[in-house]
Design a protein around this motif. Structure first.
Motif, PDB file in Angstrom:
ATOM      1  N   GLU A  40       0.831  -1.210   0.000  1.00  0.00           N
ATOM      2  CA  GLU A  40       0.000   0.000   0.000  1.00  0.00           C
ATOM      3  C   GLU A  40       0.865   1.260   0.000  1.00  0.00           C
ATOM      4  OE1 GLU A  40      -3.568   2.068   2.662  1.00  0.00           O
ATOM      5  OE2 GLU A  40      -2.846   0.066   3.141  1.00  0.00           O
ATOM      6  N   ALA A  41       2.025   1.173   0.665  1.00  0.00           N
ATOM      7  CA  ALA A  41       2.929   2.322   0.713  1.00  0.00           C
ATOM      8  C   ALA A  41       3.802   2.425  -0.534  1.00  0.00           C
ATOM      9  CB  ALA A  41       3.816   2.235   1.957  1.00  0.00           C
ATOM     10  N   GLY A  42       3.684   1.448  -1.449  1.00  0.00           N
ATOM     11  CA  GLY A  42       4.468   1.482  -2.685  1.00  0.00           C
ATOM     12  C   GLY A  42       5.921   1.095  -2.504  1.00  0.00           C
ATOM     13  N   VAL A  43       6.209   0.237  -1.495  1.00  0.00           N
ATOM     14  CA  VAL A  43       7.589  -0.133  -1.181  1.00  0.00           C
ATOM     15  C   VAL A  43       7.856  -1.584  -1.606  1.00  0.00           C
ATOM     16  CG1 VAL A  43       9.300  -0.415   0.662  1.00  0.00           C
ATOM     17  CG2 VAL A  43       7.641   1.469   0.754  1.00  0.00           C
ATOM     18  N   PRO A  44       8.843  -1.854  -2.446  1.00  0.00           N
ATOM     19  CA  PRO A  44       9.203  -3.230  -2.795  1.00  0.00           C
ATOM     20  C   PRO A  44       9.598  -4.027  -1.546  1.00  0.00           C
ATOM     21  CG  PRO A  44      10.239  -1.676  -4.291  1.00  0.00           C
ATOM     22  CD  PRO A  44       9.655  -0.865  -3.170  1.00  0.00           C
ATOM     23  N   ALA A  45       9.401  -5.350  -1.606  1.00  0.00           N
ATOM     24  CA  ALA A  45       9.678  -6.162  -0.422  1.00  0.00           C
ATOM     25  C   ALA A  45      10.215  -7.531  -0.794  1.00  0.00           C
ATOM     26  CB  ALA A  45       8.414  -6.322   0.426  1.00  0.00           C
ATOM     27  N   LEU A  46      11.198  -7.970  -0.022  1.00  0.00           N
ATOM     28  CA  LEU A  46      11.677  -9.350  -0.032  1.00  0.00           C
ATOM     29  C   LEU A  46      11.110 -10.003   1.223  1.00  0.00           C
ATOM     30  CD1 LEU A  46      13.461 -11.771  -0.822  1.00  0.00           C
ATOM     31  CD2 LEU A  46      15.384 -10.618   0.307  1.00  0.00           C
ATOM     32  N   ILE A  47      10.190 -10.952   1.048  1.00  0.00           N
ATOM     33  CA  ILE A  47       9.475 -11.562   2.165  1.00  0.00           C
ATOM     34  C   ILE A  47       9.992 -12.973   2.380  1.00  0.00           C
ATOM     35  CG2 ILE A  47       7.205 -12.225   3.051  1.00  0.00           C
ATOM     36  CD1 ILE A  47       6.000 -10.094   1.203  1.00  0.00           C
ATOM     37  N   GLU A  48      10.375 -13.281   3.597  1.00  0.00           N
ATOM     38  CA  GLU A  48      10.844 -14.634   3.909  1.00  0.00           C
ATOM     39  C   GLU A  48       9.771 -15.655   3.557  1.00  0.00           C
ATOM     40  OE1 GLU A  48      12.994 -16.711   4.596  1.00  0.00           O
ATOM     41  OE2 GLU A  48      14.743 -15.460   4.915  1.00  0.00           O
ATOM     42  N   LYS A  49      10.221 -16.876   3.219  1.00  0.00           N
ATOM     43  CA  LYS A  49       9.249 -17.926   2.941  1.00  0.00           C
ATOM     44  C   LYS A  49       8.729 -18.496   4.276  1.00  0.00           C
ATOM     45  CE  LYS A  49      11.560 -21.353   4.527  1.00  0.00           C
ATOM     46  NZ  LYS A  49      10.974 -21.931   5.713  1.00  0.00           N
ATOM     47  N   PRO A  50       7.495 -19.043   4.275  1.00  0.00           N
ATOM     48  CA  PRO A  50       6.534 -19.005   3.186  1.00  0.00           C
ATOM     49  C   PRO A  50       5.972 -17.600   3.024  1.00  0.00           C
ATOM     50  CG  PRO A  50       5.507 -19.953   5.128  1.00  0.00           C
ATOM     51  CD  PRO A  50       6.956 -19.757   5.461  1.00  0.00           C
ATOM     52  N   LEU A  51       5.440 -17.329   1.840  1.00  0.00           N
ATOM     53  CA  LEU A  51       4.934 -15.989   1.551  1.00  0.00           C
ATOM     54  C   LEU A  51       3.903 -15.541   2.571  1.00  0.00           C
ATOM     55  CD1 LEU A  51       4.639 -13.508  -0.254  1.00  0.00           C
ATOM     56  CD2 LEU A  51       3.117 -14.844  -1.729  1.00  0.00           C
ATOM     57  N   ALA A  52       3.029 -16.452   2.988  1.00  0.00           N
ATOM     58  CA  ALA A  52       2.022 -16.141   3.999  1.00  0.00           C
ATOM     59  C   ALA A  52       1.571 -17.448   4.642  1.00  0.00           C
ATOM     60  CB  ALA A  52       0.846 -15.391   3.393  1.00  0.00           C
ATOM     61  N   HIS A  53       0.692 -17.324   5.648  1.00  0.00           N
ATOM     62  CA  HIS A  53       0.336 -18.484   6.455  1.00  0.00           C
ATOM     63  C   HIS A  53      -0.642 -19.430   5.767  1.00  0.00           C
ATOM     64  CE1 HIS A  53      -2.749 -15.446   7.277  1.00  0.00           C
ATOM     65  NE2 HIS A  53      -3.561 -16.436   7.567  1.00  0.00           N
ATOM     66  N   ASP A  54      -1.387 -18.957   4.759  1.00  0.00           N
ATOM     67  CA  ASP A  54      -2.267 -19.848   4.009  1.00  0.00           C
ATOM     68  C   ASP A  54      -2.432 -19.312   2.587  1.00  0.00           C
ATOM     69  OD1 ASP A  54      -4.196 -17.789   4.102  1.00  0.00           O
ATOM     70  OD2 ASP A  54      -5.359 -18.748   5.696  1.00  0.00           O
ATOM     71  N   THR A  55      -3.132 -20.082   1.756  1.00  0.00           N
ATOM     72  CA  THR A  55      -3.249 -19.731   0.342  1.00  0.00           C
ATOM     73  C   THR A  55      -3.996 -18.423   0.101  1.00  0.00           C
ATOM     74  OG1 THR A  55      -3.052 -22.039  -0.375  1.00  0.00           O
ATOM     75  CG2 THR A  55      -4.142 -20.515  -1.887  1.00  0.00           C
ATOM     76  N   PRO A  56      -5.161 -18.182   0.729  1.00  0.00           N
ATOM     77  CA  PRO A  56      -5.831 -16.904   0.493  1.00  0.00           C
ATOM     78  C   PRO A  56      -4.966 -15.698   0.866  1.00  0.00           C
ATOM     79  CG  PRO A  56      -7.354 -18.458   1.494  1.00  0.00           C
ATOM     80  CD  PRO A  56      -5.999 -19.079   1.554  1.00  0.00           C
ATOM     81  N   ALA A  57      -4.259 -15.798   1.994  1.00  0.00           N
ATOM     82  CA  ALA A  57      -3.396 -14.693   2.406  1.00  0.00           C
ATOM     83  C   ALA A  57      -2.250 -14.505   1.426  1.00  0.00           C
ATOM     84  CB  ALA A  57      -2.854 -14.950   3.813  1.00  0.00           C
ATOM     85  N   ALA A  58      -1.645 -15.601   0.984  1.00  0.00           N
ATOM     86  CA  ALA A  58      -0.546 -15.504   0.019  1.00  0.00           C
ATOM     87  C   ALA A  58      -1.033 -14.892  -1.291  1.00  0.00           C
ATOM     88  CB  ALA A  58       0.059 -16.881  -0.231  1.00  0.00           C
ATOM     89  N   ARG A  59      -2.241 -15.240  -1.705  1.00  0.00           N
ATOM     90  CA  ARG A  59      -2.789 -14.671  -2.934  1.00  0.00           C
ATOM     91  C   ARG A  59      -3.007 -13.162  -2.784  1.00  0.00           C
ATOM     92  NH1 ARG A  59      -4.857 -17.623  -6.766  1.00  0.00           N
ATOM     93  NH2 ARG A  59      -5.338 -19.345  -5.333  1.00  0.00           N
ATOM     94  N   ARG A  60      -3.501 -12.745  -1.618  1.00  0.00           N
ATOM     95  CA  ARG A  60      -3.721 -11.314  -1.402  1.00  0.00           C
ATOM     96  C   ARG A  60      -2.404 -10.543  -1.440  1.00  0.00           C
ATOM     97  NH1 ARG A  60      -7.868 -13.366   2.103  1.00  0.00           N
ATOM     98  NH2 ARG A  60      -6.433 -13.497   3.875  1.00  0.00           N
ATOM     99  N   VAL A  61      -1.368 -11.109  -0.844  1.00  0.00           N
ATOM    100  CA  VAL A  61      -0.071 -10.436  -0.853  1.00  0.00           C
ATOM    101  C   VAL A  61       0.478 -10.353  -2.276  1.00  0.00           C
ATOM    102  CG1 VAL A  61       2.320 -10.546  -0.059  1.00  0.00           C
ATOM    103  CG2 VAL A  61       0.455 -11.082   1.527  1.00  0.00           C
ATOM    104  N   ALA A  62       0.423 -11.467  -3.004  1.00  0.00           N
ATOM    105  CA  ALA A  62       0.934 -11.478  -4.381  1.00  0.00           C
ATOM    106  C   ALA A  62       0.198 -10.461  -5.236  1.00  0.00           C
ATOM    107  CB  ALA A  62       0.800 -12.884  -4.972  1.00  0.00           C
TER     108      ALA A  62
END
Length: 334
Positions: free
Chosen positions: A85-107
């Protein structure tokens, strides 16, 4: 002569993994670590005087060019969405998120804004696996038949919010698809709970890739033996990658006849030459950071995309669903 401006990096999380990110960021060419955020402070004294704040909002006030996210998995979605939302690139440690819906929202949050983002599947930067992948792409193994991995060791006390599937098996689920250039078609799995924790601490997985390759994975954090081995078998022999030592060994199918019957039976009639390759060995975390730095600067650096990170979470959840149901779980195509 014009000097290229240095990138300003931020870091969220100073735990067992975050301290290593801090170490690498402080030494990374062309980058200054300008701020870190962790409400728990800096328990490992990783910052060396670099400003420490308690929230992501406070971190953003330092206007970083990109941020590395190394907080607990349960917080990846929350932190990732704030950065997007702040327009900042990010390197996120794996796993991307705790479940599939959350990972999809982040992607989708990063993709929809055209922001550079990556997932820290660090095994892709291991020298042994990078060399293996290059050799597979060059056809040195011929047709690939099977990928087998073993990843076991003592319980990592740093982990509290996920089990062995999402913490460790995601390494193997991702690297298997990466080295073969294929995707999982289905998985069948069994898990066990032996340490008294709410999450699984042992898993065995049998998978089939869309290329027809069979994969099997043994993962636990119950063993006093620490092992990180990936074996790829094909028509010309097999590669064995030890990612603890970054060694890659090739076992060729034999072409020399063994006339000593006892040895022939014991050793196998197709055993051939064994070659351990001499390969450059750089720290995978440093290589991963260099790749993301380059991606932020607009270069084609081959980072692990959020969409690929989402795929790893999808496969991991299929593994858990299979273990719960006792059934083989199909995995939708990407």
């Amino acid at each position: 002569m014009t000097t290229k401006p240095r990138l300003r990096a931020g870091l969220v999380g100073l735990g067992a993994m975050g301290r290593h990110h801090a170490r690498v960021l402080r030494a990374l060419d062309g980058v200054d670590l300008v701020v870190a955020a962790d409400p728990g402070g800096d328990p490992h004294n990783a910052l060396g005087g670099i400003p420490l704040v308690g929230t992501v909002e406070q971190l953003l006030e330092f206007q970083p060019d990109y941020v590395v996210v190394a907080c607990p998995t349960a917080l990846h979605e929350q932190v990732g969405l704030k950065l997007a939302e702040a327009g900042v690139p990010a390197l996120i440690e794996k796993p991307l998120a705790h479940d599939t819906p959350a990972a999809r929202r982040v992607a989708e949050a990063f993709e929809s804004r055209g922001l550079v983002a990556a997932v820290g599947h660090i095994e892709r930067y291991n020298p042994a696996l990078q060399s293996m992948r290059s050799r597979l792409e060059a056809g040195e193994l011929g047709e690939v038949f099977q990928v087998a991995t073993r990843r076991q060791g003592p319980f990592p006390h740093r982990i509290a919010d996920v089990g062995v599937v999402k913490d460790l098996a995601t390494h193997d689920l991702d690297l298997t698809g990466w080295v073969t250039g294929a995707q999982y078609r289905s998985v069948a799995a069994k898990t066990a709970h032996r340490s008294g924790r709410p999450h699984e601490d042992l898993v065995t997985v049998l998978g089939e890739l869309d290329s027809g390759v069979i994969a099997n994975h043994l993962v636990n954090w119950l063993s006093p033996l620490k092992e990180r081995v990936s074996i790829v078998t094909g028509e010309l022999g097999c590669f064995v990658a030890d990612t603890l030592t970054a060694d890659l060994t090739f076992f060729a199918n034999g072409s020399t006849r063994t006339e000593w019957d006892a040895v022939s039976v014991f050793r196998g009639v197709s055993e051939g030459d064994m070659t351990r390759y001499a390969i450059p060995k750089r720290e995978p975390l440093t290589v991963e950071h260099e790749a993301f730095r380059d991606a932020v600067e607009g270069k084609d650096a081959g980072v692990v995309t959020p969409r690929q990170g989402l795929r790893a979470v999808m496969v991991a959840e299929a593994v858990l669903e299979s273990a719960r149901s006792g059934e083989t779980r199909p995995i939708p195509a990407a």
